[in-house]
Design a protein around this motif. Structure first.
Motif, short mmCIF file in Angstrom:
data_model
loop_
_atom_site.label_atom_id
_atom_site.label_comp_id
_atom_site.label_asym_id
_atom_site.label_seq_id
_atom_site.Cartn_x
_atom_site.Cartn_y
_atom_site.Cartn_z
N ARG A 397 34.98 30.48 12.01
CA ARG A 397 34.49 31.61 12.79
C ARG A 397 35.44 32.78 12.61
N LEU A 398 34.87 33.99 12.46
CA LEU A 398 35.64 35.22 12.39
C LEU A 398 35.23 36.08 13.57
N THR A 411 40.42 37.76 13.79
CA THR A 411 40.86 36.46 14.31
C THR A 411 40.07 35.36 13.61
N VAL A 412 40.80 34.41 13.05
CA VAL A 412 40.22 33.32 12.28
C VAL A 412 40.37 32.03 13.08
N ARG A 413 39.27 31.29 13.22
CA ARG A 413 39.30 30.01 13.93
C ARG A 413 38.55 28.97 13.10
N ALA A 414 39.18 27.83 12.85
CA ALA A 414 38.57 26.77 12.04
C ALA A 414 38.58 25.46 12.81
N ASP A 415 37.65 24.55 12.45
CA ASP A 415 37.59 23.25 13.13
C ASP A 415 38.34 22.17 12.37
N ARG A 416 39.04 22.57 11.29
CA ARG A 416 39.81 21.63 10.48
C ARG A 416 40.89 22.40 9.72
N SER A 435 45.59 35.63 2.25
CA SER A 435 45.20 34.25 2.51
C SER A 435 46.06 33.71 3.64
N VAL A 436 45.51 32.74 4.36
CA VAL A 436 46.22 32.19 5.52
C VAL A 436 45.90 30.71 5.66
N GLN A 437 46.91 29.91 5.98
CA GLN A 437 46.71 28.50 6.27
C GLN A 437 46.31 28.36 7.73
N VAL A 438 45.32 27.54 8.02
CA VAL A 438 44.84 27.36 9.39
C VAL A 438 44.88 25.87 9.76
N ARG A 439 44.99 25.63 11.06
CA ARG A 439 44.95 24.26 11.60
C ARG A 439 43.77 24.15 12.54
N ARG A 442 43.12 26.04 16.21
CA ARG A 442 44.17 26.99 16.55
C ARG A 442 43.87 28.34 15.92
N PRO A 443 43.38 29.31 16.72
CA PRO A 443 43.03 30.62 16.16
C PRO A 443 44.27 31.36 15.66
#
Length: 476
Positions: A397-398, A411-416, A435-439, A442-443
């Motif tokens: 989600r953005l 704001t970037v939010r991922a489920d994985r 580019s950004v690493q996401v967890r 955690r937005p």
């Protein structure tokens, strides 16, 4: 019975499938052509297939245009069983070396031929074409050859090559864009000198952008060591810019290898290669002289048959777009067709024995998640970038996207866990990337830069666990 001109390797794969699958009419979709050196001879094979139900014998006649001869008017074949294939071979000579070569000859470069195959069942006639490529003899350069951007007396004793023929783009006059070239060799080096007449210098690239020479004024030198490559993975191509936008260092030339056996910066992919250019002031063109060690070529040279070409790109604008493309052996698409390069001989050369170099294909720059155009398309059609498995819609989600000082905040939010590749875009091009690493869960709020335009949206590709997803969100 049917006889067809021997195909190029890739065409042969299609032709075999068409015949084996019962669709012989399809193999004529691709016009069969073969090239021949100006004033030279070559073998021409006619492939036979018996489409009937009984064995056949007969003859094959090769109809040639004026300026070509064959070792025989007809060749015989015997007892070809139903469904079987065979072949007859002619030796064809370009007996009139004054015939125009490349795309200036025949009909758009094609000298039409006919193949008449007879049998007890009757006869069939198929067509094809021969294309003449230019030829030259390369002389030995001696031992005191200076690479200085000047063709000094005696350094290039061979003939001057005409590099002014158009193969793509706008027609030119002599002062607008024209070129000549000379080649020579030593025991371990190929020497190439190119003189370009040009009225407007195209945009200079910075040294860090020394690639894709086709965008502005430049020269491309191509060598096919054995003269038998079927694609460019076994050839050498050097793209040379005569000048760069680097005033602190005197705006030097730069070069790199492009779409060949080992692509990349010249210093890395062609160690020992030397390039010197001289740009006239006031500007009326430039010269390029290159020393190419045989050791950087993909294979040992065949002195009796080396493929060679020089292409010249002319740009009269400052937007990195070339208007005219010239060269020695000129056909549409010639860059990708080694069989259409010119042919040269190097009398007296004894090449060192060596193993061919395996092609090296960089793939990091070709990933779809790095391409804003691919991301934009994937966001519309729903196909994951690179056609891998598609992540579910909820995976990314953005939100909160808005333009701020220095770029666009989102704001970037991922489920994985995974990597998100972000671009600001104006509808036509990328204006900045990050580019950004996401967890999982955690937005992260990030700033995506903007340079040289007015962004209208944010593009995002999310990659996780071998699957991907693309998003495009408008700015609020």
């Amino acid at each position: 019975m049917r006889g067809t001109l021997e195909p190029l390797p890739e065409v042969g794969l299609f032709r075999s499938w068409a015949g084996d699958s019962g669709y012989p009419q399809l193999d004529t979709l691709i016009k069969p052509v073969l090239t021949i050196g100006s004033g030279k001879s070559r073998t021409v094979r006619v492939d036979l297939r018996n489409h009937g139900e009984t064995a056949q014998s007969g003859t094959v006649g090769l109809g040639l245009p004026a300026g070509f001869t064959a070792d025989a008017a007809t060749k015989s074949y015997a007892a070809l069983a139903p469904g079987a294939t065979g072949a007859v071979t002619f030796t064809v000579t370009n007996s009139d070396a004054s015939l125009p070569t490349a795309n200036e000859g025949g009909d758009g470069g094609d000298y039409g031929i006919t193949i008449t195959t007879t049998s007890a069942a009757g006869s069939t006639v198929e067509t094809g074409a021969l294309e003449i490529v230019p030829t030259s003899e390369v002389p030995h350069a001696g031992h005191d050859h200076a690479v200085d951007g000047v063709a000094s007396p005696g350094e290039y004793p061979g003939e001057e090559l005409d590099l002014s023929r158009i193969w793509e783009g706008q027609a030119t006059t002599g002062q607008d864009a024209s070129a000549t070239g000379r080649i020579a060799f030593t025991e371990d080096t190929l020497l190439v000198f190119v003189q370009v007449t040009d009225d407007v210098l195209g945009k200079k690239v910075v040294p860090q952008d020394c690639k894709r020479q086709r965008r502005t004024d430049s020269v491309e030198i191509i060598v096919d060591p054995k003269g038998n490559s079927t694609d460019t993975s076994t050839v050498f191509k050097a793209g040379i810019f005569p000048v760069t936008d680097d005033p602190a260092n005197g705006d030097p030339p730069c070069w790199q290898r492009d779409a060949d056996n080992r692509q990349g910066p010249g210093a890395t992919t062609a160690p020992g290669m030397t390039v010197v250019s001289k740009v006239t002031a006031p500007y009326a063109g430039y010269t390029i002289e290159a020393r190419i060690p045989f050791a950087v070529l993909p294979d040992a040279i065949d002195p009796a048959r080396m493929g060679f070409n020089v292409l010249v790109y002319d740009s009269d604008t400052q937007d990195l777009s070339s208007q005219s493309r010239l060269g020695w052996s000129t056909f549409t698409g010639v860059r990708a067709d080694p069989y259409r390069y010119g042919l040269v001989t190097l009398p007296g050369l004894t090449p060192a024995q060596r193993q061919p170099s395996a092609p090296v294909f960089p793939d990091t720059a070709a990933r779809s998640v790095h391409s804003p155009q691919t991301i934009a398309q994937s966001a519309v059609d729903g196909v994951a970038p690179a056609a891998v498995a598609r992540l579910p819609e909820r995976a990314l989600r953005l939100t909160g996207q808005r333009q701020v000082a220095g770029g666009v905040q989102v704001t970037v939010r991922a489920d994985r866990a995974g990597t998100v590749y972000l671009h600001t875009a104006d509808g036509d091009r990328s204006l900045g990337e990050r580019s950004v690493q996401v967890r999982a869960g955690r937005p992260v709020t990030v700033l995506v830069p903007v340079a040289g335009g007015a962004p209208t949206s944010v593009l995002a590709a999310f990659e996780a666990g071998g699957a991907a997803l693309a998003r495009q969100v408008p700015l609020t």
